[in-house]
Design an enzyme around this catalytic site. Structure first.
Site, mmCIF file in Angstrom:
data_model
loop_
_atom_site.group_PDB
_atom_site.id
_atom_site.type_symbol
_atom_site.label_atom_id
_atom_site.label_comp_id
_atom_site.label_asym_id
_atom_site.label_seq_id
_atom_site.Cartn_x
_atom_site.Cartn_y
_atom_site.Cartn_z
ATOM 1 N N GLY A 156 1.178 -1.078 -0.162
ATOM 2 C CA GLY A 156 -0.318 0.070 0.084
ATOM 3 C C GLY A 156 1.078 1.225 -0.051
ATOM 4 O O GLY A 156 2.220 0.832 -0.570
ATOM 5 N N ILE A 158 2.016 2.894 2.245
ATOM 6 C CA ILE A 158 3.206 2.850 3.315
ATOM 7 C C ILE A 158 4.198 1.919 2.802
ATOM 8 O O ILE A 158 5.290 2.275 2.858
ATOM 9 C CB ILE A 158 2.722 2.244 5.131
ATOM 10 C CG1 ILE A 158 1.599 3.180 5.662
ATOM 11 C CG2 ILE A 158 4.236 1.951 5.933
ATOM 12 C CD1 ILE A 158 1.029 3.258 6.984
ATOM 13 N N ARG A 178 -2.234 -7.371 -3.155
ATOM 14 C CA ARG A 178 -3.203 -8.264 -3.624
ATOM 15 C C ARG A 178 -3.495 -7.843 -5.936
ATOM 16 O O ARG A 178 -3.761 -8.399 -5.935
ATOM 17 C CB ARG A 178 -4.820 -7.771 -3.509
ATOM 18 C CG ARG A 178 -5.158 -8.708 -1.646
ATOM 19 C CD ARG A 178 -5.890 -7.761 -0.901
ATOM 20 N NE ARG A 178 -5.904 -5.992 -0.990
ATOM 21 C CZ ARG A 178 -6.254 -5.447 -0.545
ATOM 22 N NH1 ARG A 178 -7.807 -6.547 0.284
ATOM 23 N NH2 ARG A 178 -6.873 -4.329 0.335
ATOM 24 N N THR A 179 -2.471 -6.535 -5.454
ATOM 25 C CA THR A 179 -2.359 -6.166 -7.020
ATOM 26 C C THR A 179 -1.387 -5.713 -7.187
ATOM 27 O O THR A 179 -0.760 -5.561 -6.274
ATOM 28 C CB THR A 179 -3.687 -4.793 -7.142
ATOM 29 O OG1 THR A 179 -3.542 -4.030 -6.069
ATOM 30 C CG2 THR A 179 -5.173 -5.638 -7.242
ATOM 31 N N ARG A 238 -0.174 -5.343 11.474
ATOM 32 C CA ARG A 238 -1.384 -5.690 12.858
ATOM 33 C C ARG A 238 -0.578 -6.730 13.632
ATOM 34 O O ARG A 238 0.272 -7.554 13.024
ATOM 35 C CB ARG A 238 -2.963 -5.369 12.251
ATOM 36 C CG ARG A 238 -3.917 -4.809 11.781
ATOM 37 C CD ARG A 238 -3.695 -4.025 13.062
ATOM 38 N NE ARG A 238 -4.685 -2.033 12.744
ATOM 39 C CZ ARG A 238 -3.738 -1.080 12.829
ATOM 40 N NH1 ARG A 238 -2.317 -1.473 12.843
ATOM 41 N NH2 ARG A 238 -4.091 0.196 12.326
ATOM 42 N N GLU A 267 -2.462 -5.530 23.010
ATOM 43 C CA GLU A 267 -1.493 -4.734 23.490
ATOM 44 C C GLU A 267 -2.830 -4.225 25.109
ATOM 45 O O GLU A 267 -3.655 -3.761 24.696
ATOM 46 C CB GLU A 267 -2.170 -4.203 22.178
ATOM 47 C CG GLU A 267 -1.222 -4.464 21.299
ATOM 48 C CD GLU A 267 -0.504 -3.489 19.604
ATOM 49 O OE1 GLU A 267 -1.076 -2.586 19.571
ATOM 50 O OE2 GLU A 267 0.002 -3.997 18.792
ATOM 51 N N HIS A 286 4.095 -0.176 19.909
ATOM 52 C CA HIS A 286 3.018 0.717 18.463
ATOM 53 C C HIS A 286 3.065 2.323 18.347
ATOM 54 O O HIS A 286 2.587 3.113 18.387
ATOM 55 C CB HIS A 286 1.602 0.121 18.969
ATOM 56 C CG HIS A 286 0.153 -0.199 17.815
ATOM 57 N ND1 HIS A 286 -0.485 -0.910 17.890
ATOM 58 C CD2 HIS A 286 0.820 0.371 16.277
ATOM 59 C CE1 HIS A 286 -1.160 -0.209 16.921
ATOM 60 N NE2 HIS A 286 -0.848 -0.336 15.748
ATOM 61 N N ILE A 287 4.436 2.022 17.826
ATOM 62 C CA ILE A 287 4.500 3.531 17.959
ATOM 63 C C ILE A 287 5.035 4.595 16.443
ATOM 64 O O ILE A 287 5.932 5.187 16.194
ATOM 65 C CB ILE A 287 5.488 3.793 18.835
ATOM 66 C CG1 ILE A 287 7.308 3.782 18.279
ATOM 67 C CG2 ILE A 287 5.305 4.159 20.321
ATOM 68 C CD1 ILE A 287 8.329 3.717 18.905
ATOM 69 N N GLY A 288 4.242 3.195 15.512
ATOM 70 C CA GLY A 288 4.752 3.440 13.897
ATOM 71 C C GLY A 288 4.130 5.394 13.525
ATOM 72 O O GLY A 288 4.645 5.940 12.822
#
Length: 329
Positions: A156, A158, A178-179, A238, A267, A286-288
């Site tokens: 995607g 990101i 997927r594509t 995730r 989490e 989880h600090i992306g």
């Protein structure tokens, strides 16, 4: 009466000032403690809009309680915590925060890759604990990043941004999605592969796929066994995409060399989780997207979407494209 908005965490007043001028706004008093379920249900019963975090399960119970709900503004790109199908059926708009966090999350993802490969966290603790007594040629020697092969699962926005960073390190870029992405292939030389080919060839496997029924536990014991023993696995998507027990077994058995994780199945992760005992794990909370600038932009986008919906306008980032707004009297 003015529409009522409930915000599930304490956020800066500067973000909600414009909302307060037009609507009644209330928010949970803590920044770092999730709103209790019973309070969320009670607030949903009164609310026209909810500004939510990934930690809240916005399920059928919440959506049914919210008889006046018109919009759920989720402060994240992902929205697996929201029952979108039920929201659509009840004519409630669901909005998220794409784009504004793309580069920030890509920065963190690549930083996690580098920290894991070069054993940065382990080395920093080595110094702090007074273990550095002499120099030796292979003291905390890690692995090169440059000129290696990166495999990105989930290309995607990101993923594309991570690929762009990888190109600066002259890495060979493989991806599975997927594509196909002809533009990325043309600009960065990325090569589309099957999932199996990617995990077998890549030195760094970076998971950026969304959580769906198809991707849950996508990375399991058999998948880790197919990776190179020198491979490093990175997950910044995730937590449930990874079978954590399988990852633990893969690391302890030497199937792969290390892992960098910004997300976990549950989490916050417990301090006694088996993965955290391993020296070849870099674990982050989880600090992306956690920079001052980006978190401000995400919350502002949530506020803008709420304001648009409550004023009968089209929101900026609508998730449920088949949402039909309620007809106002």
């Amino acid at each position: 009466m003015r529409p009522y908005i409930f915000i599930t965490r304490r956020i800066p007043e500067t973000i909600i000032q414009s909302l307060k001028e037009k609507f009644d706004v209330n928010m949970w008093k803590y920044e770092d403690i999730p709103v209790p379920r019973e309070i969320l249900i009670a607030e949903a019963k009164k609310a026209d809009a909810l500004l939510t975090m990934l930690t809240e399960s916005i399920d059928e119970t919440i959506l049914t309680a919210g008889r006046n709900l018109k919009v759920i503004a989720n402060n994240a790109v992902g929205y697996d915590n929201v029952d979108v199908a039920t929201a659509t059926r009840k004519k409630i708009a669901v909005c998220n925060t794409p784009d504004v966090l793309t580069d920030t999350t890509a920065d963190l993802t690549f930083a996690l890759l580098m920290a894991t490969s070069r054993r940065v966290v382990e080395a920093a603790e080595f110094v702090k604990q007074g273990k550095w007594q002499s120099w030796s040629p292979f003291l905390l020697a890690g692995q090169d990043v440059h000129h290696k092969t990166i495999g990105i699962v989930g290309m995607g926005k990101i993923g594309e941004a991570v690929a762009k960073r990888a190109s600066g390190f002259e890495m060979q870029i493989l991806y599975h999605n997927r594509t196909k992405k002809p533009k990325v292939e043309q600009q960065l030389g990325a090569v589309y592969t099957t999932f199996d080919e990617l995990i077998e060839k890549a030195d760094f496997i970076v998971c950026l796929t969304p959580l769906t029924s198809e991707t849950r536990h996508l990375f399991n014991r058999s998948v880790f066994k197919k990776m190179k023993p020198t491979a490093i696995f990175i997950n910044a998507s995730r937590g449930p995409v990874v079978d954590e027990q399988a990852l633990f077994e893969a690391l302890t058995a030497g199937d792969i060399a290390g892992a960098g994780l910004d997300v976990f199945e549950k989490e916050p992760i417990s301090a006694d989780h088996p993965l955290l005992r391993l020296p070849n794990i870099v674990a982050l909370p989880h600090i992306g997207s956690a920079t001052q600038e980006t978190r401000q932009a995400m919350l502002q986008l949530c506020a803008d979407n709420i304001e648009a919906i409550l004023e009968g306008k089209q929101p900026k980032t609508l998730v449920n494209k088949d949402w039909i707004p309620l007809v106002r009297a």
